[in-house]
Scaffold this active site. Structure first.
Site, PDB file in Angstrom:
ATOM      1  N   ASP A 292       2.281   2.680   0.454  1.00 40.63           N
ATOM      2  CA  ASP A 292       0.903   2.204   0.613  1.00 40.63           C
ATOM      3  C   ASP A 292       0.255   2.231  -0.783  1.00 40.63           C
ATOM      4  O   ASP A 292       0.833   2.737  -1.758  1.00 40.63           O
ATOM      5  CB  ASP A 292       0.146   3.106   1.621  1.00 40.63           C
ATOM      6  CG  ASP A 292      -1.068   2.401   2.202  1.00 40.63           C
ATOM      7  OD1 ASP A 292      -1.484   2.749   3.312  1.00 40.63           O
ATOM      8  OD2 ASP A 292      -1.587   1.472   1.541  1.00 40.63           O
ATOM      9  N   GLU A 497     -10.872   2.522   6.675  1.00 44.74           N
ATOM     10  CA  GLU A 497     -10.085   3.722   6.399  1.00 44.74           C
ATOM     11  C   GLU A 497     -10.916   4.988   6.544  1.00 44.74           C
ATOM     12  O   GLU A 497     -11.709   5.111   7.480  1.00 44.74           O
ATOM     13  CB  GLU A 497      -9.444   3.569   5.012  1.00 44.74           C
ATOM     14  CG  GLU A 497      -8.576   2.295   4.932  1.00 44.74           C
ATOM     15  CD  GLU A 497      -7.694   2.224   3.715  1.00 44.74           C
ATOM     16  OE1 GLU A 497      -7.563   1.145   3.134  1.00 44.74           O
ATOM     17  OE2 GLU A 497      -7.100   3.251   3.348  1.00 44.74           O
TER      18      GLU A 497
HETATM   19  C1  GLC Z   1      -4.695   0.309   1.978  1.00 42.81           C
HETATM   20  C2  GLC Z   1      -4.219   0.458   3.392  1.00 42.81           C
HETATM   21  C3  GLC Z   1      -3.127  -0.515   3.767  1.00 42.81           C
HETATM   22  C4  GLC Z   1      -3.261  -1.791   2.966  1.00 42.81           C
HETATM   23  C5  GLC Z   1      -3.071  -1.461   1.509  1.00 42.81           C
HETATM   24  C6  GLC Z   1      -3.221  -2.682   0.599  1.00 42.81           C
HETATM   25  O1  GLC Z   1      -5.081   1.523   1.437  1.00 42.81           O
HETATM   26  O2  GLC Z   1      -3.859   1.753   3.846  1.00 42.81           O
HETATM   27  O3  GLC Z   1      -3.243  -0.738   5.172  1.00 42.81           O
HETATM   28  O4  GLC Z   1      -2.289  -2.731   3.387  1.00 42.81           O
HETATM   29  O5  GLC Z   1      -3.961  -0.450   1.063  1.00 42.81           O
HETATM   30  O6  GLC Z   1      -4.547  -3.142   0.640  1.00 42.81           O
END
Ligand code: GLC
Length: 613
Positions: A292, A497
């Site tokens: 991530d 988030e």
């Molecule tokens: C974020 C998320 C993930 C996302 C990634 C790229 O923090 O947790 O779901 O795809 O970053 O944006």
């Protein structure tokens, strides 16, 4: 180092050669630096032509909304992405980039794209075919901008609405989430009858590389804490949170993203048992695993001094492509050093690069690295907006319909003489789209092209009907006695988030007072625009005449007017249990309790049928 000589007889450049032969040939030509480069994904704002070429960077992404400029058109996005791709093809081996974006409810970074309901609303539809079509439409709009990969679907099973990402989950019920994984086939295309188990698949230039996320247990953390700790036996983790990944893998999902969260205190990004022994070895997943965003940094101690050991833990655990996303020099140098010191084996590097190349070959990126500009007109097209409007209709859940069991309140009369519309969410496109729209945290007001709830009511109302709108109802307006009914739209502001973690779950922005003041004097329909169930006081519930859970419907507010005025009946059913008090949480399927306000699966229709799963 110049580009490889135009040796067009290379096996890896020949699309008629088997993919595995092309992988072996290309891998055999790569230096360690080029292999490490392929394992590196960077955000577009740090991506320079030299870095892309010299390091053979494997991937670039746009953070949500990170495009050429404000209100950039899809052709501007395509120019941006193709520019990066050109640099990649100028590298020594000419390996094309994977470019990724969070098209999690339509291509929601791009101005004018179709914005579909967020996943919790799609879970309320229970309609796998509809969700597959949404995947197909999203894939077209993403490819129209040159981007070939979306970090979707999120297949979290959200067990606690206090989690800030509850709306990104289709349901608290694993079986509903499993059904909604049909979006993978929509995004990537229909698998051929014979397809090797666990192998990635992308049908063609109208499809994208999907990414099932976040593996595993992201929706099951203690008290719904984002990036928290999921405390479960392996059997329960497998049954509740891992099951949807088997459905994604059986549909050929090409990538999977590791979760920030932990399982029994062990961070997923450093969990070799789950990432390698289970996902790759036992489940036979042959695509690649993304970290991530800055997921390796999350492994670090507070001082951040041990980034090198974070790289070691994550790559040895089974992470294949690292979403760095900014300080790529530190990552590349650290990983090269770890391989040269023997702390990470070349076999692990080769496994990661093989998987990355496999997805690139399968997706046809070597043959078609640039945008198919014939798709540009698909972005925000009527066909897709009509599909989104259908999804909105089917996502709405009717929770109350009349104070008198014998007298329904809905559908409302679109030809009534005078109606009033109130509330913070009645005329706010940003609020009805929620997070991950035009920017990470979403926005307020006319952030893109779409139809607000008020727009839709005005469009549906009869020519003789007067529609009075006030965001905050004034005493004078409420004192008038000549309204047939009131529609009040309230709910949550956009969040994402951890910023959405919430243990109170009250209707924000004074929503409860607005409802109460209106319902005291006018027959009232309440439309709740939220990413999850919110606290509904019994007294308030008694005061109102009807209540709809609209979730986060996206750009096509017309779908709400369609069912409110009776052109279509309600079909939505709760994808989550609706609590009475937050002190009850967690309260979900599998917990032996009937003390809920509305059960999972509840949903009325205008002809008073009470439908449950
Ligand atoms: C974020 C998320 C993930 C996302 C990634 C790229 O923090 O947790 O779901 O795809 O970053 O944006």
């Amino acid at each position: 180092m110049g580009k490889v000589e135009e040796d067009m007889n290379c096996i890896y450049r020949d699309p008629n050669e088997p993919v595995e032969a092309r992988i072996r040939d290309l891998l055999s030509r790569m230096t360690l630096k080029e292999k490490v480069g392929q394992m590196t994904q960077i955000e577009r704002r740090v991506a320079t032509p030299d870095a892309i070429k010299d390091l053979s960077i494997g991937g670039i992404l746009s953070a949500c909304g990170s495009g050429p400029f404000q209100k950039a058109l899809s052709s501007d996005w395509a120019d941006l992405v193709d520019g990066f791709q050109k640099s990649a093809l100028e590298s020594r081996l000419g390996i094309p980039l994977i470019y990724g974006v969070d098209a999690v409810h339509g291509h929601s970074s791009v101005y004018g794209a179709t914005i579909f309901p967020h996943n919790i609303g799609l879970g309320a539809t229970r309609d796998a075919d509809l969700v597959q079509k949404i995947g197909e439409a999203t894939a077209l709009e993403v490819r129209a901008t040159g981007i070939q990969c979306t970090f979707a679907p999120c297949v979290a099973v959200c067990r606690d609405p206090r989690w800030g990402r509850c709306y990104e989950s289709y349901s608290e019920d694993t079986e509903i989430v499993r059904k909604m994984t049909s979006i993978v086939t929509g995004l990537q295309g229909q698998l051929p009858h014979i397809h090797p188990k666990g192998y990635p698949f992308v049908a063609g230039r109208n499809n994208v590389i999907a990414c099932a996320k976040h593996f595993v247990g992201d929706g099951g953390t203690d008290r719904g804490k984002n990036e928290g700790n999921t405390i479960l036996s392996y059997e329960d983790l497998e049954m509740i949170h891992m099951a949807p990944y088997l459905d994604c893998i059986s549909q050929g999902v090409s990538t999977i993203m590791a979760s920030y969260s932990s399982w029994n205190e062990c961070k997923l990004h450093a969990n070799r048992f789950l990432l390698t022994e289970i996902l790759k070895d036992k489940l036979g997943f042959k695509g690649f695993i993304f970290s991530d965003w800055a997921g390796l940094d999350r492994l670090s101690d507070p001082r951040g001094t041990n980034y090198r050991s974070c790289i070691s833990s994550a790559v040895n655990a089974g992470i294949d492509m690292v979403m760095v996303p900014y300080d790529f020099k530190k990552f590349v140098e650290g990983l090269i050093d770890l391989v040269e010191s023997g702390e990470i084996s070349m076999a692990r590097i080769d496994d990661a690069v093989e998987r990355i190349l496999r997805v690139k070959f399968v997706a046809g990126l070597f043959e078609f690295p640039f945008t198919n500009r014939s798709l540009l007109d698909t972005v925000g097209c009527k066909l897709h907006r009509d599909l989104a409007r259908e999804a909105v209709r089917k996502s709405l859940v009717l929770l109350k319909n009349g104070k008198d069991p014998k007298k329904s309140f809905l559908p409302l009369d679109k030809n009534a003489k005078r109606i009033c519309v109130f509330g913070t969410h009645a005329d706010n496109l940003g609020y009805q789209c929620g997070g991950w729209t035009m920017k990470w945290s979403g926005g307020n007001g006319r952030i893109t092209i779409g139809t607000t709830i008020l727009d839709a009511i005005k469009a549906a109302a009869g020519d003789e009907t007067e529609v009075v709108y006030e965001q905050n109802p004034s005493a004078d307006t409420l004192a008038r006695q000549d309204f047939s009914f009131a529609i009040v739209a309230v709910g949550e502001e956009p969040y994402v988030e951890g910023l959405g973690d919430n243990s109170e779950l009250v209707i924000p922005l004074n929503g409860t007072d607005i409802i109460s003041s209106v319902a005291d004097s006018i027959p009232t329909l309440v439309i709740l625009v939220s990413g999850r169930p919110l606290l509904l006081e019994p007294l308030l519930l008694d005061k109102i005449d009807a209540l709809i859970a609209a979730w986060l419907p996206g750009s096509e507010g017309g779908g709400i007017a369609d069912v409110v005025f009776g052109d279509f009946d309600f079909k939505g059913r709760l994808p989550v249990t609706w609590f009475k008090q937050v002190e009850q949480l967690p309260l979900h399927i599998g917990i032996d309790s009937c003390d809920f306000l509305f059960p999972l699966g509840f949903g009325l229709t205008c002809n008073k049928e009470r439908s449950l799963d």
